[in-house]
Each structure stands twice: as C-alpha cells, then as structure tokens.
Enzyme design. Structure first.
Site, PDB file in Angstrom:
ATOM      1  CB  SER A  59      17.749 -18.685  36.657  1.00  0.00           C
ATOM      2  OG  SER A  59      16.550 -18.063  37.021  1.00  0.00           O
ATOM      3  CD  GLU A  60      21.457 -17.331  31.728  1.00  0.00           C
ATOM      4  OE1 GLU A  60      21.186 -16.513  32.410  1.00  0.00           O
ATOM      5  OE2 GLU A  60      20.943 -16.968  30.500  1.00  0.00           O
ATOM      6  CB  ALA A  84      29.197 -19.402  23.782  1.00  0.00           C
ATOM      7  CG  ASP A  85      27.711 -14.257  23.486  1.00  0.00           C
ATOM      8  OD1 ASP A  85      28.537 -13.374  22.903  1.00  0.00           O
ATOM      9  OD2 ASP A  85      27.424 -15.084  22.739  1.00  0.00           O
ATOM     10  CG  HIS A 129      23.361 -12.269  21.419  1.00  0.00           C
ATOM     11  ND1 HIS A 129      23.514 -10.939  22.297  1.00  0.00           N
ATOM     12  CD2 HIS A 129      22.400 -13.295  22.183  1.00  0.00           C
ATOM     13  CE1 HIS A 129      22.181 -11.222  23.093  1.00  0.00           C
ATOM     14  NE2 HIS A 129      21.757 -12.482  23.148  1.00  0.00           N
TER      15      HIS A 129
END
Lengths: 325, 353
Positions: A59-60, A84-85, A129
């Site tokens: 759950s970014e 980071a993607d 990625h």
C-alpha cells in the site's frame, strides 16, 4: 575502518539514526521480518522491535501518507518504497502532499521524513523495476534529493537526511548494494548539498551520480593513460545542489561532461549544463556534453541493458573524441 | 406542542432512506451542547452564504466548494472532538476548519487571497490549515488525506497520547484506492482514527449510485475491513454528535478505527462553477425541507429553548461574519516577501548554493 557493503551500510545508517533519536521510526513492505527484499534492513526489527520497525501491506500510498502524517505530528519517519518505479503509484503523496504542504500552509507544518528507495538499473529487471527516477523528484519544488555512490556516503548522507527538517528522497542504487568500501568507525554525519571532488583534473570535469560515479572514476583512469587529465565530481545531492563546487571545477578545466543513468530528456545533467552555460560560459573551451541512457524504457536482456546505460567504455570514447575534436 | 423534554420531536428522517437502516446512537444530548451545535451550524451557514456572495462579487477568485446543507456533520465533530485531536479535511473544508475554532477573519481572508488569511494567501479555499487548533490541513486530491490521517494516528499511538485523528471525505472518495489502503492499514494497526464519509449523493456531477457497486458507498464496505457498518442521519446534529462521541471514545480507548457514513445533501452545486442542474427538482426540494439547521431549531424550541436565545446566536453569527468580511476586505494582498518563503522548514526556498 572496516570493509562494508553498500547494502550493510544502509542497515548501519538506519541503526545509527534510530539509536540517535527515539522519534525515528521505519516502515515499508518486507522491511522488518524479511529484512528487506535487498537485505538492506536485516536485523532492524530484532533490534528495535515492531513498534519502530513496521511491516506494511502493499500500500504505497498508505506508507507515504502514514510517514507524512507522522512527520507533521512529531516523529521522524523513514519510509521505504521498495523499487523507485513504484513511486508512480504514490506520486500524489510525494509531489502534491509532502512536497507542497509546508509552502501551502505558510510554514505551519514541516516534514522531517526520509523516503528511501531502490533506484536504477543494471540488474536485468526490465523497464518497471530498473528506472532512475531521481529527476522526477528533482522537478518538484519542496523535495530534497540525494543519491549516494558508496557505503560511507550512504551512512553520512542518510544521517543528514534523517536529521534534516525537510522531506528527503534518498535514492539507493540497486546495482551498488553489493559494492564494498572502507567505512570509518563511529558515528558518521555528512552534509546535504555538498558535491565531492573525487579526482581533480586539468583537462575536463566529469560529473556523475550514484552508480555512474564508479564508472566515471574508472573512465578517468583510462583517460589518464591516454593523456587526458579528467577530474570527477560526485554530485551526491541534486537538491540542494552544490553548484559552487561544480562551477569552480568546470571553470578551471573548461570542459564539462555529465554521466547520467536517467533517460535523456530533462535529466539532471540538463539543468547542470544550463547552469554552467549561464554562469561560466566564458571559461568553456568546448561544448558541455551529456552522456546518458537513450530516451527509451530500459530493456531486460543483459546485452541490451548494457548498451543502454552509459558504460565505462562509452564514457571514455565520448570524452576522448570530444577532447580531440 | 406534544414533545416533552425527554422526547424531542422525531424528524421524519432523511429523504429516500429507510429509517430502519440508520444507526441510532444511545444517549441524549444536553441543552448546552445542543446550543453549541446550533451555534456551530449557524456560523458555518452564514459564513459560507457570505462567501458565496463574495464569489459573485468576484472577490473570491478561483474555485470554492461549499458545504451548505451538510453543516451538522462538521458541527457535531467540532463539538465532540477534544483539544489536541487532529482534523483532516477536504477541499470542501470551510466548515470543518471553523468547527475547531479557527478565526473567521483568517478563513475569510484566505478565501479572498489577503494577508490576513490563515495561510497568508498561499493555500486558498481548498487548503485551509490551522495547526494550533488541530486542523492539520485540507487536501484537494481525493483520498490522500485518509492516508495522512493514518500517520497522525500512528504518531499518537506510538507516543502513547490519547489523541484521535478524524478524516472527513465525500462519497466519491470511497472509490479511490487510497480509501481502501487507509481502512486496511488502520484496521491492521488498530489506529485511533475516525473516517467520516459525508455522503451527499453526488461525486461532483455524477450520482454516486451510478458509479458504485453497493448502495451505501462507505457503510457497505466496512465489513471488508472488519469494521462495523455505521449509516447515520447526517442532517441530525444530535445523532451525529452521539455517533461522533462513540467513535472518538472507541479510538481514544484503544478500540481502533471507525468508518461512519453520514447521509446528507449539499444545497448548492459541487463547486462555484456548478449550478447543480443535474439533480431532480423533487429530490432537491425534499432535502431542502430536511435542512439540518431548520430541523434543529424546531427541535430546540420544542425542547423549551427560547426563540430569543436562538435569535441571539444568529445575530452574533451575523456580526462575526460581517466583521470577518470587513477585516478581510481591508487586508492588503500578500506581498512579494511571502512568495518565496516556506518551501523549506527554515522558511526559505533555496535549492542551490
């Protein structure tokens, strides 16, 4: 002094800051029980407990929102976005909320938080990625942007980031996690916004970031054997940006080469070239030149990815050709 | 008059909603609190009515989102929350900010883009914030502040403080990912947070029922996160107040999060640009007859409160709104010194040496 991997430096940096300040907390996916997918946070859960080292669901948005809300109410959170993607799924929190709220509220709130993330390519992970996205962050007012190239800087810059009162995007390079370096004993606290001259040069200045730094250093060694005295600067911090060090070196050598892993358009080097053009044009002996990944998504196959990201050989031949013309 | 002190006249109920589905909180609300709730609602109504007039005079620029008709929800939480609790509001946040005691001049000044604005004119109508009073911000990207409220609640839990974070949002928010991420994490971490869905039946211009898989966009999702389904009459200030107290107490005592769906209706359009013509006339009329302030005034009078006391509250609010308007109009536009400030915590905006 001890030999330490970049990966272990991350864990040591977080440990140092959690011991330094009880308000430092850490959250992210698989960061606790699993020790991180890159094994960069091994042992932290056991050492600091589940109240301070919190595993989250995938759950970014919730991860970054929780970090933001905690930061504005007295904690100093460290949030991990695994790759980071994945910033693409939580960029609202980064760019709209965390970055802007100090300004929008006329300074009523501030956000002493660090978002660490595995950035960059070279591991054959494919286009989703492997991206270098530090220039996304650099384009948003209100974010500080740091990308260390070696284990000592990982610790020192991370400590500076955690102790800084503003949000810091801390880009760890995935391709560097297994690299090693000599690291001093004891507490290490560095300064944000300070570039480092790794090698002085008389003929040209190469400016690089993160995984491009060791390649630039190796390229400079080869160039020296061929009679070109190229210096190397590790930018380390894109915001704040140490323009003084860069302008001083470029004014002395008269040539600027940037080495950037990001795709071509609007990479950090473009901003740097613009600053150099505006402010030390009369010291230049030739056009500034950017060595970047082409403006393409990163391919997966090793043969293709190696062609895309600037290699030592490409840095050497590009600079050699430019200096001879 | 048939009602007694113990039995205020029961409202007919919100239009189109089966009363049997509504949450009936236990307890009753004392008259002093009822007067406070009335005062809150009246201040919000008069403030926003004036704000609307000022848009028409082009003194408020850009956009603005009014919560006319929805006042009972913000008022109830304003009275039920304690000092130190955190409010997270949306771009429709004038009422929620005033509810915590923010200065009307500061809020009005912000709408007019003047120096006296609570954000010095740098935030505007959609970003009202007053940290000293626990208003931790108004957020204009749907759903974001639910995740941010998690963090404030986590901070309170970590430090052992008895604070609660309350996030207000509209029905449209229930269909964005951040809503679901927030409910899940709040439940898993048992955070002291209350999520308040103000279901005014429209996500911007579209009926919420036309774009949502369930009838009650928040309440019907609660079970997915192990939470009680709470549907409450959002135009009944007493029911809202008691429901707010239940949820705040639960959170404060370690019982974890709550999700409340308050059924209400906005009297005006979505924003300044919207006359709200997509809504059926009969529906608008039915809800207009179920106005929370009109209802509440009748209830208080039925309970024995003197009309003169209620009139005095209205007159005081009129005076406060007038004073805020005069102050805001008289305040100068913010100067260039403000433009480059506050990007960073040190007050500056420098990105290079």
């Amino acid at each position: 002094m001890a030999q330490l991997t970049y990966r272990d430096a991350v864990a040591r940096a977080i440990t140092q800051e959690m011991e330094h300040d009880p308000n430092v907390v850490f959250l992210g996916e698989d960061v606790g029980g699993a020790g991180g997918v890159f094994k960069a946070t091994v042992g932290l859960l056991e050492r600091f407990g589940p109240e301070r080292v919190r595993d989250t669901p995938i759950s970014e948005q919730a991860i970054l929102g929780a970090a933001m809300g905690a930061a504005m109410t007295g904690l100093r959170p460290i949030a991990e976005i695994m790759f980071a993607d994945f910033f693409a799924v939580c960029w609202d929190l980064v760019a709209n909320q965390i970055a802007k709220s100090s300004y929008m509220t006329a300074g009523q709130v501030s956000f002493p938080l660090v978002i660490r993330s595995g950035n960059g390519g070279g591991l054959r992970f494919g286009a989703q990625h492997s991206q270098s996205v530090e220039n996304w962050a650099m384009a948003v007012p209100g974010l500080k942007v740091v990308a260390p190239s070696n284990p000592t800087d990982v610790i020192g810059l991370f400590a500076a980031a955690v102790r800084d009162p503003d949000p810091v995007m801390f880009f760890e390079h995935k391709g560097l996690y297994s690299s090693k370096g000599e690291v001093p004993d004891g507490e290490i606290v560095d300064t944000l916004g300070s570039a480092k001259v790794l090698r002085p040069g008389g003929d040209a200045t190469i400016v690089a970031l993160a995984a491009m730094v060791p390649r630039a250093v190796a390229a400079a060694a080869t160039l020296a054997e061929r009679g070109i005295d190229a210096g190397v600067i590790d930018v380390r911090s894109l915001v704040p940006l140490d323009t003084q060090t860069i302008l001083r070196e470029v004014s002395a050598t008269g040539r600027l080469f940037t080495v950037e892993e990001n795709p071509r358009l609007c990479g950090w080097g473009a901003e740097l070239v613009s600053i150099v053009a505006e402010e030390c044009f009369n010291y230049l002996d030739g056009p500034p030149l950017r060595i970047t990944t082409p403006h393409i998504p990163l391919p997966s196959a090793d043969a293709l990815e190696d062609m895309a990201i600037p290699s030592i050989e490409r840095i050497v031949t590009t600079i050699e050709r430019a200096m001879q013309s | 008059m048939t009602s007694t002190l113990d039995e205020p006249a029961a409202p007919a109920g919100p239009p189109g909603i089966d009363p049997a589905t509504l949450h009936r909180p236990e307890g009753s609300v004392d008259v002093p609190i009822q007067l406070a709730l009335f005062r809150q609602m009246v201040r919000m109504r008069k403030f926003e009515t004036r704000a609307y007039d000022l848009f028409m005079e082009n003194l408020v620029k850009g956009t603005s989102h009014l919560s006319l008709g929805q006042e009972a929800i913000a008022a109830a939480f304003g009275e039920a929350m304690e000092e130190g609790d955190y409010t997270f509001a949306t771009y429709r946040g004038h009422a929620h900010t005033l509810a915590r005691g923010s200065s009307m001049t500061g809020v009005m000044g912000e709408l007019l883009g003047r120096s006296c604005g609570v954000l010095s004119g740098k935030g505007g109508s959609m970003h009202l914030t007053d940290v000293q009073r626990g208003v931790m911000g108004s957020y204009a990207i749907v759903g974001a502040h639910l995740t941010i409220a998690l963090g404030a609640a986590w901070s309170a839990q970590y430090k052992g403080e008895r604070r609660v974070a309350v996030a207000f949002f509209g029905d449209g928010t229930t269909n964005i990912g951040a809503f679901h991420e927030s409910l899940n994490l709040a439940a898993v971490w048992k955070l002291p947070v209350v999520f308040v869905c103000e279901n005014n039946m429209y996500m911007e211009y579209t009926p919420i029922g036309a774009v949502t898989a369930v009838a009650n966009p928040a309440a019907d999702r609660a079970s997915a996160y192990g939470l009680d389904s709470i549907l409450v009459d959002g135009n009944d200030a007493d029911a809202m107040y008691l429901t707010a107290r239940e949820a705040l107490d639960r959170a404060r005592n370690g019982g974890g999060p709550s999700l409340i769906e308050a059924r209400t209706y906005r009297s005006s359009g979505h924003s300044r640009a919207d006359p709200g013509t997509y809504r059926p006339d009969a529906e608008v009329a039915a809800w207009k007859a179920y106005d929370p302030i009109v209802l509440y005034r009748s209830r208080l009078v039925a309970r024995g409160v003197r009309e003169a006391d209620l009139d005095a509250i209205e007159e005081t609010a009129d005076g406060d709104v007038e004073t805020a308007t005069v102050n805001a109009k008289a305040s100068p536009a913010p100067g260039a010194d403000v433009l480059m400030r506050d990007v960073w915590a040190d007050g500056g905006s420098s990105w290079r040496n």
